[in-house]
Design an enzyme around this catalytic site. Structure first.
Site, PDB file in Angstrom:
ATOM      1  N   GLU A 257       0.880  -1.161   0.000  1.00 37.73           N
ATOM      2  CA  GLU A 257       0.000   0.000   0.000  1.00 37.73           C
ATOM      3  C   GLU A 257       0.915   1.208   0.000  1.00 37.73           C
ATOM      4  O   GLU A 257       1.653   1.442   0.963  1.00 37.73           O
ATOM      5  CB  GLU A 257      -0.907   0.009   1.234  1.00 37.73           C
ATOM      6  CG  GLU A 257      -1.822   1.223   1.283  1.00 37.73           C
ATOM      7  CD  GLU A 257      -2.386   1.463   2.665  1.00 37.73           C
ATOM      8  OE1 GLU A 257      -2.401   2.635   3.102  1.00 37.73           O
ATOM      9  OE2 GLU A 257      -2.782   0.483   3.323  1.00 37.73           O
ATOM     10  N   CYS A 296      -3.445   7.404   4.700  1.00 40.73           N
ATOM     11  CA  CYS A 296      -3.268   6.933   3.326  1.00 40.73           C
ATOM     12  C   CYS A 296      -4.513   7.178   2.498  1.00 40.73           C
ATOM     13  O   CYS A 296      -4.446   7.262   1.272  1.00 40.73           O
ATOM     14  CB  CYS A 296      -2.928   5.445   3.315  1.00 40.73           C
ATOM     15  SG  CYS A 296      -1.438   5.035   4.239  1.00 40.73           S
TER      16      CYS A 296
END
Length: 675
Positions: A257, A296
């Protein structure tokens, strides 16, 4: 001097002998702890996971692992206040800490529940139906999932020191794979505290979890094809790890990620007077200020119709002007600090890159907050040239967003795609046609899309909240990985294998009776057997029972189901599927139940459902029915004195043709005194 953080390796706590690197509080610059992994034998940690943790987990079923996770989640929740206190040093407000701490514990509990509800009380998971590979049914195929015999190494980011490791740990643990947790150094002191409480609880099997505080350099050198790495961090680091010879040549399972230019889109149908306008502005504001924008999933690109640029900027600046930045422990503070001074410097550097093609309309990126903490005010920009690369390529990992105008849907979708892959996008609209067009046009570039309006706003968890039941990850620049997603996250750690065998072999391997396998018709009715006595393949054959026209007429009158195929001979005869009056499908199922049910009280406590019901051949008056009921799957419930039994039911006519097939679900008592 503050204490050295310890790693937990090979069943004991390890502290490095050197001075380590100081970890400073984000709110006052004081030293919270020191960190070092000097002298830690990472190769031995990997071996310990494989040889001690792996076998310990392999002895447990999915349900048993789920029960341990539930116990752990509840234990951590009960002591969460000390975690909140330490979390303040990461710069997090109490609300920010709740997202991280309670969110992490909630994810553990979610996986505990899913394991018990969606996986078998076994160590093997069957994937899909049996495939018939030969004409006579003696050669079949079945896909199964089994636990890999390796270790899951997680390398985490600084922004979620609790949720970040628990959301990776929970599915790996359910899958039966031991984990090595490597937290980001900046906030590792909070991870270490939570991990310490996990070990002190004594709930998890020895070797199933280990902690590596400090550098993990060299750990991938010791991994192979049975192992996995789950990385969260920068795209540059992800690219370096992905190119490691063991990932490329040995088949280490690698997911990442990474960077993500997430977008929030204001639909072209929304006016300033609509409640959706306020929802949009509120969502952008929350994502800019929650955890000081260090998420994120935070909104980096604010995509609005060109005509709405001014209203959106004015509404956002009004909200941002009321933000109070400071020590999250102080009354009235609404946004805390960034994780470190270095992180603030990185954000300011990114803003300088963004201003090559965008203008600052709120905030003070040219002046540094003089307080000792890593504080900075939110910064809002507007893109002068919407096609310039900077707003679509530079991720300022802090309280920073850029407002970008679009002309029409085609222009919007082009701007979305310029992000080259993101974790999440949100679309605020009340137009269903627009929602479909934008969602389908954006989906290839995103791991998750939130479509929000006034109808679902009260229940929505918001743009930036990954949920345990939905996948978390994104394509392209976002790393290409997937985490969570309910049972999908568990299966990520398991190997899917196609098994080709006879029906009896598949029944033995998968612990689920397969059509064509041995059936046992004994003197004792299967419904007289408790869960300890019942065996796969135990069968009862009931019938025959003739269906009369009077049965059909009575059922139609009694239920009110007077569909012409059951009541009008002329119309029924004209239907090529029936060719005359036929029995109701539910009449067939009801009559079948009368053929296999044992009426007396006994181990069978209740029928709680029917699955996969199919009507295959019409049943006409004077046809005779026979039912074959076979114990197909036996699942004890860990916390009850009964379990679930799935029965295979086949109803056939006098010619042996199946007229209905389905699964009957019952609750059956365990032997007396057994839990």
């Amino acid at each position: 001097m503050s204490s050295m953080l310890e790693s937990y390796a090979q069943g004991r706590w390890f502290a490095a002998s050197d001075a380590g690197t100081p970890l400073l509080s984000a709110i006052d610059g004081s030293e919270v702890a020191r960190i070092s992994s000097t002298g830690l034998d990472v190769a031995a940690m990997v071996d310990y996971a494989r040889t001690v943790g792996g076998p310990a987990l392999a002895d447990l079923t999915f349900h048993e692992r789920g029960a341990l996770l539930k116990q752990l989640g509840l234990t951590l929740l009960a002591g969460k206040e000390e975690f909140y206190e330490l979390s303040a040093h990461t710069g997090a407000t109490k609300r920010d800490s709740g997202v991280d701490i309670d969110g992490g514990f909630g994810t553990v509990l979610s996986y505990a529940s899913k394991a018990r509800r969606e996986l078998p009380d076994d160590t093997v998971h069957l994937d899909g139906p049996v495939e018939q590979l030969g004409k006579k049914g003696t050669f079949l195929g079945q896909h199964i999932y089994t636990s890999r015999r390796g270790v899951a190494v997680q390398i985490n980011a600084f922004n979620f020191p609790v949720w970040g490791f628990l959301e990776k740990l929970a599915p790996a643990f359910i899958a039966g794979v031991p984990t090595i947790v490597k937290p980001a150094s900046q906030t590792a002191y909070l991870t270490e505290l939570v991990f310490r409480r996990i070990i002190e609880s004594g709930i998890l099997p020895e070797g199933s979890v280990q902690l590596l505080c400090g550098s993990a350099r060299g750990i991938i050198d010791h991994l192979g094809g049975q192992d996995s790495v789950a990385f969260t961090g920068s795209a540059d680091t992800a690219a370096s790890l992905r190119s490691h010879s063991n990932v490329v040549g040995e088949g280490v399972h690698f997911t990442a990620e990474a960077d993500s230019l997430n977008a929030s889109i204001l639909g072209s149908d929304v006016t300033q007077q609509d409640p959706e306008f306020d929802l949009f502005v509120k969502g952008v504001f929350q994502e800019m200020t929650s955890k000081a924008g260090q998420k994120c999933t935070a909104i980096r690109r604010v995509l609005v119709p060109t005509a709405m640029l001014t209203p959106v900027v004015e509404a956002l600046t009004a909200r941002l002007g009321a933000v109070v930045v400071g020590d999250p422990r102080e009354e009235g503070v609404t946004m805390g600090a960034l994780a470190s001074i270095d992180q603030r410097d990185e954000v300011l550097k990114s803003i300088r890159g963004l201003t090559k093609s965008a203008s600052v309309v709120f905030g003070y990126p040219d002046s540094v907050d003089p307080r000792p903490g890593a504080f900075m005010a939110p910064v809002l920009l507007t893109a002068g040239d919407k096609t310039a690369p900077e707003p679509h390529e530079i991720e300022a990992f802090g309280p920073v967003s850029t407002v970008i105008g679009y002309e029409d849907t085609a222009d919007l979708l082009d701007l979305v795609a310029r992000g080259k892959g993101s974790l999440v996008a949100s679309l605020i609209t009340k137009d269903r046609t627009l929602a479909r067009e934008v969602t389908l046009g954006s989906a290839p570039y995103h791991g998750r899309i939130l479509v929000l309006n006034s109808e679902n706003a009260r229940e929505s968890t918001g743009h930036g909240s990954p949920l345990p039941v939905l996948v978390h990850g994104g394509p392209g620049r976002a790393g290409g990985g997937e985490e969570l997603g309910g049972i999908r996250g568990v299966l990520h750690h398991m190997q899917r294998t196609a098994i080709q065998a006879t029906p009896d072999m598949l029944t033995s391997i998968g612990n689920k009776w397969v059509t064509g396998s041995e059936q046992t018709v004994g003197d004792v009715h299967p419904f007289r057997k408790n869960l300890g006595e019942l065996r796969l393949g135990d069968t009862i054959v009931g019938g025959p029972r003739q269906v009369t026209r009077a049965d059909i007429d009575h059922f139609a009158e009694f239920t009110g189901d007077t569909f012409y195929a059951h009541t009008d001979p002329e119309a029924a005869a004209a239907n090529p599927l029936f060719g005359g009056i036929v029995a109701h499908g539910y009449l067939v199922v009801s009559l079948a139940a009368g053929l296999f049910v044992d009426p007396d009280p006994g181990p069978v406590l209740a029928n709680f459902g029917v699955d996969d019901l199919r009507f295959l051949t019409p049943v006409k008056a004077e046809d005779s029915l026979t039912v074959t009921l076979t114990a197909k799957l036996i699942t004890p419930r860990q916390s009850a004195d009964y379990g679930e039994v799935r029965w295979d039911a086949v109803v056939a006519n006098q010619d042996g043709d199946p007229v209905a097939t389905y699964d009957v679900l019952t609750l059956v008592a365990k032997p007396e005194g057994q839990k």
